[in-house]
Scaffold this motif. Structure first.
Motif, PDB file in Angstrom:
ATOM      1  N   UNK A   1     -38.717   8.003   1.545  1.00  0.00           N
ATOM      2  CA  UNK A   1     -38.563   7.595   2.948  1.00  0.00           C
ATOM      3  C   UNK A   1     -39.787   7.979   3.760  1.00  0.00           C
ATOM      4  N   UNK A   2     -40.011   7.178   4.802  1.00  0.00           N
ATOM      5  CA  UNK A   2     -40.984   7.578   5.814  1.00  0.00           C
ATOM      6  C   UNK A   2     -40.357   8.665   6.677  1.00  0.00           C
ATOM      7  N   UNK A   3     -41.152   9.260   7.532  1.00  0.00           N
ATOM      8  CA  UNK A   3     -40.614  10.325   8.384  1.00  0.00           C
ATOM      9  C   UNK A   3     -39.621   9.800   9.420  1.00  0.00           C
ATOM     10  N   UNK A   4     -39.702   8.485   9.700  1.00  0.00           N
ATOM     11  CA  UNK A   4     -38.743   7.917  10.649  1.00  0.00           C
ATOM     12  C   UNK A   4     -37.457   7.446   9.968  1.00  0.00           C
ATOM     13  N   UNK A   5     -37.344   7.700   8.659  1.00  0.00           N
ATOM     14  CA  UNK A   5     -36.135   7.330   7.928  1.00  0.00           C
ATOM     15  C   UNK A   5     -36.220   6.008   7.204  1.00  0.00           C
TER      16      UNK A   5
ATOM     17  N   UNK B   1     -34.297  17.355  -0.193  1.00  0.00           N
ATOM     18  CA  UNK B   1     -34.507  16.809  -1.530  1.00  0.00           C
ATOM     19  C   UNK B   1     -33.527  17.426  -2.518  1.00  0.00           C
ATOM     20  N   UNK B   2     -33.288  16.779  -3.670  1.00  0.00           N
ATOM     21  CA  UNK B   2     -32.365  17.344  -4.666  1.00  0.00           C
ATOM     22  C   UNK B   2     -32.721  18.785  -5.025  1.00  0.00           C
ATOM     23  N   UNK B   3     -31.694  19.608  -5.166  1.00  0.00           N
ATOM     24  CA  UNK B   3     -31.896  21.040  -5.392  1.00  0.00           C
ATOM     25  C   UNK B   3     -32.703  21.322  -6.646  1.00  0.00           C
ATOM     26  N   UNK B   4     -32.513  20.518  -7.703  1.00  0.00           N
ATOM     27  CA  UNK B   4     -33.244  20.782  -8.945  1.00  0.00           C
ATOM     28  C   UNK B   4     -34.751  20.562  -8.772  1.00  0.00           C
ATOM     29  N   UNK B   5     -35.128  19.628  -7.886  1.00  0.00           N
ATOM     30  CA  UNK B   5     -36.546  19.403  -7.627  1.00  0.00           C
ATOM     31  C   UNK B   5     -37.157  20.588  -6.892  1.00  0.00           C
ATOM     32  N   UNK B   6     -36.448  21.090  -5.891  1.00  0.00           N
ATOM     33  CA  UNK B   6     -36.948  22.229  -5.121  1.00  0.00           C
ATOM     34  C   UNK B   6     -37.039  23.480  -5.983  1.00  0.00           C
TER      35      UNK B   6
ATOM     36  N   UNK C   1     -40.557  14.973  -8.095  1.00  0.00           N
ATOM     37  CA  UNK C   1     -39.768  14.435  -9.206  1.00  0.00           C
ATOM     38  C   UNK C   1     -40.560  14.531 -10.518  1.00  0.00           C
ATOM     39  N   UNK C   2     -41.833  14.135 -10.477  1.00  0.00           N
ATOM     40  CA  UNK C   2     -42.672  14.230 -11.681  1.00  0.00           C
ATOM     41  C   UNK C   2     -42.734  15.676 -12.170  1.00  0.00           C
ATOM     42  N   UNK C   3     -42.945  16.594 -11.249  1.00  0.00           N
ATOM     43  CA  UNK C   3     -43.048  18.005 -11.630  1.00  0.00           C
ATOM     44  C   UNK C   3     -41.779  18.478 -12.346  1.00  0.00           C
TER      45      UNK C   3
END
Length: 814
Positions: free
Chosen positions: A607-611, A647-652, A692-694
């Motif tokens: 998403x962009x910052x404006x959603x 963002x998804x918890x697993x990514x963070x 996501x790649x990481x």
């Protein structure tokens, strides 16, 4: 994910009396080698005791601790003058009682909330803390109290408690080491060694390789000129020393009248004939020593050394250090066909500053060799530092060539690049376009010219620039295959150069036509991604050079990694079948991982910052790279990257793990201050994609590490081993210097690669911005570097140099 062991950030605070502080500073700078941390030396003119109404201890200690936490270092410096200044060399005490007692070569000034380094201001970062702060107490006025007989002696112990109470937030651990309790007038070489050994010991206990080089010839003596000194007096004083620092008058003048009987010239010529070294300094403390007067030139032209801007203390310590290594200097001189005396003189003069460039050129002409601009002996082992001097004086003009056709490539290959050993003398710049874009005046900018000049002038690299848009790519691959006898891919070929730098261009990764139009069909988008993939796969090879990807290169890496994951999921069944043939349990493990990657791939929304939704899943053409909200041009402020919270918890969680990896110089540089960097781009890499790649690469790396023996049995499976083990994002940029809102999330990336055979982590770097450009986006000229120190160069150029050096340093085994 196992994390490479984090190195402790340390700082050493040494208390010292003022009388011999100049000697102590120089001695520690030459004694300590492989120093991993800053060392601040400080003291006071008024004791830190309740018997005195006020003391300059407070500002001196406060500034010392601030600089220990803020400067990346390693550096050794003196803090004094009511904490207003830090000196790195050429130190003189010029006032007996004033708190503003010292002058010298200034490292930094400190004010309310910023540090000034060579006139440039950097904001203080209040969140920086040392893991360990060491206080090494040696005495001096700072720790003196009145005794019963009414005299001051260094015997108090107030500093430890003061630091623990006042500065406890600046460190995690604090250790006070009561090493000595002497007045600095009683300091001798053995005491300086004791201080250095204490610092080295604590550093080694933290896992570093710090050591002390104790090979000093302490028979170097200072002899002062005086109208009462006779010729015989000078000869007697000189005869007792192995090296002499002659404390001359004014600009280095002496009595040169041989008939008077009061000239030191006969003593100087006798000493030189005996193989001794004589340095002509000055009892006048400030200003560089010069030889514009005949009476200053007479001793220089017969073989004495000028002191330039070196202080008396620095001259004595440095000459003692060099004479302590005379055997090494003699062997090195013989090996390179140099005169021993000339090499020793060059080693002494390295880093010297003369009053004028005319004086420097005049002395270089007399010596027959250029004088190194920097002193390499600080922190470097002696032999390594001496080799740097050899490289400097033997420096040839660096070569810069451009390859823009198959014919010029074949000619260059036969002449320069026929073997990996020859290629390693060159860095290669890959240009997907002839220019990177236009500045705000509409002028086309060729940033590779800046890169070539910077790396040539500051790093002494030979540079070959390859114009990819001018060469038919597939034919280029065939020629490389033929020339390398089918033994090297294009990535393997390029990784045998000293460094690979992929420049920017006007193309857009999601506009295939932009590649076709710019290159006339010679270099397509698919060709670009093939090149980047080949470079990625070659990173694991033994001796493979690091790479730096700029702007379009940065975006290209992101797009290439996306394609790798998309293709991996497409070939999932084929890969699982291959693994199953070798080992069923491994196949089950890989299936579980690929299903996780595939499941989240379908839910990843960009998403962009404006959603506004840009991409709905991994397959989307805009998933990795999209058009930025606004084009970025000109000076932008760089800040540390902070991932979005939704963002998804697993990514963070996966990102937290990779963010703990040691990135060396680049990480240290970012943590010092916000940088002002030149941007010139329309597209940007998406934060969601990189996180996501990481996460996906970490899962695949864990599998590869656990099942390495299975993967090496099938070529199709070995491709998994070439993928990065993780991606770190050091920085983002703001809209403008005034508007503190993020515009480009992924301002840079560190790509970690793991070699399963050697268990070594290697790194590449990618930067969205152009560190080689100035605010006005101009082309550099060679003369831009002729009168500048590194600290006077732009943030971008300093960061470029730090990045290039960081890429050359391999990480530890994990």
């Amino acid at each position: 994910m196992p994390v490479a062991k984090k190195s402790n950030k340390m700082g050493f605070l040494v208390t010292f009396g003022t009388d011999t502080m100049a000697w102590g500073l120089s001695a520690l700078r030459y004694l300590l080698k492989n120093l991993p941390a800053n060392v601040a030396i400080t003291g006071s003119q008024v004791p830190f005791s309740v018997q005195f109404s006020s003391s300059d201890v407070y500002p001196n200690i406060e500034t010392s601790i601030k600089l220990l936490t803020q400067l990346t270092g390693p550096e050794i410096f003196v803090v004094f003058n009511n904490g207003k200044a830090a000196f790195r060399d050429a130190l003189w005490k010029y006032d007996k009682w004033s708190p503003d007692a010292f002058r010298g070569e200034e490292l930094a000034e400190i004010s309310l909330d910023e540090i000034k380094i060579h006139g440039r201001s950097y904001p203080l970062n209040p969140n920086r803390r040392l893991d360990r702060l060491y206080l090494i107490r040696t005495g001096g006025t700072i720790e003196s109290e009145y005794t019963t007989d009414g005299v001051l002696r260094p015997k108090s112990n107030l500093l430890t408690e003061f630091i623990e109470q006042r500065f406890h937030e600046t460190y995690k651990e604090f250790k006070s080491i009561p090493l000595l309790a002497v007045d600095s007038s009683e300091m001798i070489f053995e005491y300086w060694k004791k201080i250095a050994k204490s610092i080295a010991k604590e550093s080694r206990e933290n896992g570093y390789t710090t050591f002390c080089d104790e090979a000093f010839d302490t028979r170097v003596q200072i002899v002062s000129c005086s109208p009462f000194m006779t010729e015989d007096d000078y000869k007697k004083a000189f005869s007792q020393a192995s090296g002499i620092i002659l404390n001359a008058y004014g600009s280095g003048t002496i009595n040169a009248d041989l008939k008077s009987g009061f000239s030191p010239m006969p003593a100087i010529t006798d000493a030189l004939a005996q193989g001794k070294f004589v340095v002509i300094a000055s009892h006048t403390p400030f200003g560089a020593q010069d030889f514009i007067y005949a009476n200053a030139w007479e001793p220089i032209k017969v073989g004495a050394l000028p002191a330039g801007d070196f202080s008396i203390a620095h001259c004595q310590i440095k000459l003692a250090y060099l004479l302590g290594h005379k055997k090494i200097i003699a062997k090195t001189a013989k090996r390179y066909g140099l005169r021993e005396s000339v090499l020793l003189k060059l080693a002494f003069l390295a880093g010297i500053d003369f009053r004028s460039n005319t004086s420097r050129k005049k002395y270089e002409q007399l010596l027959g060799a250029p004088i190194p601009l920097e002193d390499p002996f600080f922190n470097l082992p002696f032999k390594a530092a001496l080799e740097k001097i050899i490289r400097f004086i033997r420096k040839k003009e660096t070569e810069q060539i451009t390859i823009d056709s198959l014919e010029t490539f074949e000619e260059a290959f036969d002449r320069f690049f026929s073997t990996p050993a020859k290629r390693n003398r060159w860095a290669v710049i890959l240009k997907p376009d002839t220019v990177i874009g236009a500045n705000k005046w509409g002028e086309l900018i060729d940033a590779a010219k800046n890169l070539a000049i910077i790396t040539s002038e500051l790093l002494n690299w030979n540079i070959v620039t390859i114009e990819l848009s001018q060469i038919p790519y597939k034919a280029f691959l065939e020629v490389i295959n033929m020339k390398c006898k089918r033994k090297e891919t294009i990535g393997e070929f390029l990784r045998t150069f000293r460094y690979v730098i992929v420049e920017g261009g006007r193309q857009s990764l999601y506009d295939e036509k932009s590649f076709e139009e710019i290159s006339g069909g010679k270099f397509a988008r698919a060709d670009y991604l093939h090149l980047l993939k080949s470079l990625m796969q070659a990173r694991q090879k033994t001796g493979a050079a690091p790479a730096l990807y700029l702007c379009l290169g940065h975006q290209g890496i992101a797009e290439m990694l996306k394609q790798e994951l998309v293709n991996l999921l497409k070939k999932k069944e084929e890969i699982l079948a291959k693994v199953k043939q070798v080992d069923e349990k491994s196949a089950e493990h890989l299936k579980e991982i690929l299903e996780k990657i595939s499941s989240l791939a379908g839910k990843m929304v960009v998403k962009r910052r404006d959603g506004t939704i840009i991409a709905k899943d991994l397959q989307d053409e805009f998933f990795a790279v999209k058009q930025n909200e606004l084009p970025e041009m000109g000076l932008k402020k760089m800040v540390r990257f902070e991932p979005k919270k939704d963002l998804p918890a697993e990514l963070l969680q996966a990102y937290k793990k990779v963010a703990k990896m040691e990135t060396g110089l680049l990480e240290d540089y970012y943590s010092l201050e916000s940088l002002d960097i030149v941007m010139l781009h329309n597209d940007e890499v998406n934060e969601e994609a990189i996180l996501y790649f990481n996460w996906a690469f970490q899962l695949l790396w864990k599998f590869s590490r656990a099942h390495f023996k299975v993967l090496v049995k099938e070529p199709i499976l070995e491709e998994l081993l070439a993928l990065p083990m993780g991606l770190e994002i050091p920085s983002s940029t703001y809209y403008s210097l005034e508007k503190e809102s993020v515009l480009t999330e992924i301002g840079g990336m560190t790509l970690y690669y793991y070699n399963h055979r050697t268990k070594v982590v290697k790194r590449d770097y990618a930067l969205q911005f152009h560190p080689e450009l100035f605010e006005e986006i101009k082309i550099l000229q060679k003369r831009d570097f002729e009168s500048k120190t590194l600290l006077e160069l732009s943030d971008g150029i300093q960061l470029l140099l730090a990045t290039l050096q960081a890429g050359l340093v391999e990480s530890m085994k994990i």
